[in-house]
Design a protein around this motif. Structure first.
Motif, mmCIF file in Angstrom:
data_model
loop_
_atom_site.group_PDB
_atom_site.id
_atom_site.type_symbol
_atom_site.label_atom_id
_atom_site.label_comp_id
_atom_site.label_asym_id
_atom_site.label_seq_id
_atom_site.Cartn_x
_atom_site.Cartn_y
_atom_site.Cartn_z
ATOM 1 N N ARG A 135 82.042 -47.153 20.440
ATOM 2 C CA ARG A 135 82.668 -46.255 21.407
ATOM 3 C C ARG A 135 82.981 -44.868 20.835
ATOM 4 O O ARG A 135 82.862 -43.875 21.550
ATOM 5 N N PRO A 136 83.341 -44.724 19.543
ATOM 6 C CA PRO A 136 83.575 -43.367 19.014
ATOM 7 C C PRO A 136 82.305 -42.497 19.002
ATOM 8 O O PRO A 136 82.387 -41.276 18.938
ATOM 9 N N PHE A 137 81.139 -43.134 19.079
ATOM 10 C CA PHE A 137 79.877 -42.403 18.985
ATOM 11 C C PHE A 137 79.167 -42.226 20.324
ATOM 12 O O PHE A 137 78.365 -41.315 20.491
ATOM 13 N N THR A 138 79.424 -43.127 21.256
ATOM 14 C CA THR A 138 78.739 -43.060 22.554
ATOM 15 C C THR A 138 79.480 -43.883 23.583
ATOM 16 O O THR A 138 80.122 -44.869 23.255
ATOM 17 N N ARG A 139 79.373 -43.455 24.814
ATOM 18 C CA ARG A 139 79.921 -44.210 25.945
ATOM 19 C C ARG A 139 78.753 -44.899 26.628
ATOM 20 O O ARG A 139 77.937 -44.264 27.288
ATOM 21 N N GLN A 162 69.048 -58.641 14.072
ATOM 22 C CA GLN A 162 68.304 -57.996 15.155
ATOM 23 C C GLN A 162 68.725 -56.528 15.253
ATOM 24 O O GLN A 162 69.897 -56.198 15.125
ATOM 25 N N ARG A 163 67.743 -55.640 15.446
ATOM 26 C CA ARG A 163 68.028 -54.207 15.607
ATOM 27 C C ARG A 163 68.063 -53.857 17.080
ATOM 28 O O ARG A 163 67.137 -54.188 17.814
ATOM 29 N N LEU A 164 69.139 -53.194 17.497
ATOM 30 C CA LEU A 164 69.320 -52.816 18.887
ATOM 31 C C LEU A 164 69.385 -51.305 19.020
ATOM 32 O O LEU A 164 69.970 -50.629 18.177
ATOM 33 N N ARG A 165 68.797 -50.792 20.097
ATOM 34 C CA ARG A 165 68.944 -49.376 20.437
ATOM 35 C C ARG A 165 70.153 -49.245 21.363
ATOM 36 O O ARG A 165 70.232 -49.937 22.371
ATOM 37 N N VAL A 166 71.046 -48.353 21.015
ATOM 38 C CA VAL A 166 72.227 -48.090 21.832
ATOM 39 C C VAL A 166 72.142 -46.641 22.290
ATOM 40 O O VAL A 166 72.225 -45.725 21.474
ATOM 41 N N PRO A 167 71.934 -46.404 23.599
ATOM 42 C CA PRO A 167 71.757 -45.031 24.093
ATOM 43 C C PRO A 167 72.970 -44.140 23.825
ATOM 44 O O PRO A 167 74.113 -44.571 23.978
ATOM 45 N N GLN A 168 72.696 -42.917 23.410
ATOM 46 C CA GLN A 168 73.714 -41.860 23.293
ATOM 47 C C GLN A 168 73.492 -40.909 24.455
ATOM 48 O O GLN A 168 72.390 -40.396 24.617
ATOM 49 N N LYS A 169 74.534 -40.723 25.254
ATOM 50 C CA LYS A 169 74.397 -39.883 26.438
ATOM 51 C C LYS A 169 75.430 -38.779 26.398
ATOM 52 O O LYS A 169 76.474 -38.897 25.784
ATOM 53 N N ASP A 170 75.100 -37.682 27.084
ATOM 54 C CA ASP A 170 76.055 -36.577 27.200
ATOM 55 C C ASP A 170 77.137 -36.929 28.189
ATOM 56 O O ASP A 170 77.002 -37.733 29.040
#
Length: 170
Positions: A135-139, A162-170
């Motif tokens: 949460r400190p890096f992306t919502r 396992q490697r997961l992609r976690v989207p970073q959004k504006d």
């Protein structure tokens, strides 16, 4: 004359995460060196259209790149199809629709995407705990993490390492 057309998409790749504006690049040729590009939703409706010029010119295969914009993007995590093809001038009996050598790439759209975090699953992690940790890096939400990772077939089953992609959004 034995000349043929060819189109290869190098970017985006299958299941890439893309924003409202994203780059489409590759090698190819088409009518007068024009490469056609369309973005389709799951029903086949056209959400965006664009074109690029092949460096090969009129008949030669060459590199192309352009930035495509989806003016009214669907909800985050939606799968879209990018079609790339050698342009067809649209005259009767001149070739297939939408164009020659149509290539399709499935992508996952997050309209305000600015990148993604890679997260390696640790012992005791759940998707909910991962979303909270980051949460400190992306919502983002659990549903969006699932959408960004097509290999997740059951949100309750993730594996250590396992490697997961976690989207970073504006």
């Amino acid at each position: 004359m034995g000349l043929i057309t060819e189109v290869r998409v190098r970017q985006p790749a299958k299941h890439d995460l893309v924003a409202r504006k994203f780059v489409v690049a590759g090698v190819g040729n088409g009518f007068e060196g024009t490469i056609g590009i369309r973005v389709l939703d799951s029903r086949g409706r056209v959400l965006a259209e664009d074109s690029a010029q092949s460096a090969g010119g009129m008949a030669g295969v060459g590199e192309f790149a352009t930035r495509v914009t989806v003016p009214n993007p669907p909800r985050d995590g939606t799968r879209l199809t990018v079609q790339v093809f050698g342009d067809n001038p649209g005259l009767p009996d001149e070739g297939p629709s939408p164009g020659f050598n149509t290539q399709e790439v499935e992508v996952i759209m997050f309209a305000e995407l600015r990148g993604w975090l890679l997260y390696r699953v640790e012992a005791g992690d759940t998707l909910t705990s991962i979303v909270r940790k980051l949460r400190p890096f992306t919502r983002t939400t659990v549903a969006q993490v699932v959408a960004a990772n097509p290999r997740i077939t059951d949100p309750d089953v993730i594996r250590v390492g396992q490697r997961l992609r976690v989207p970073q959004k504006d």
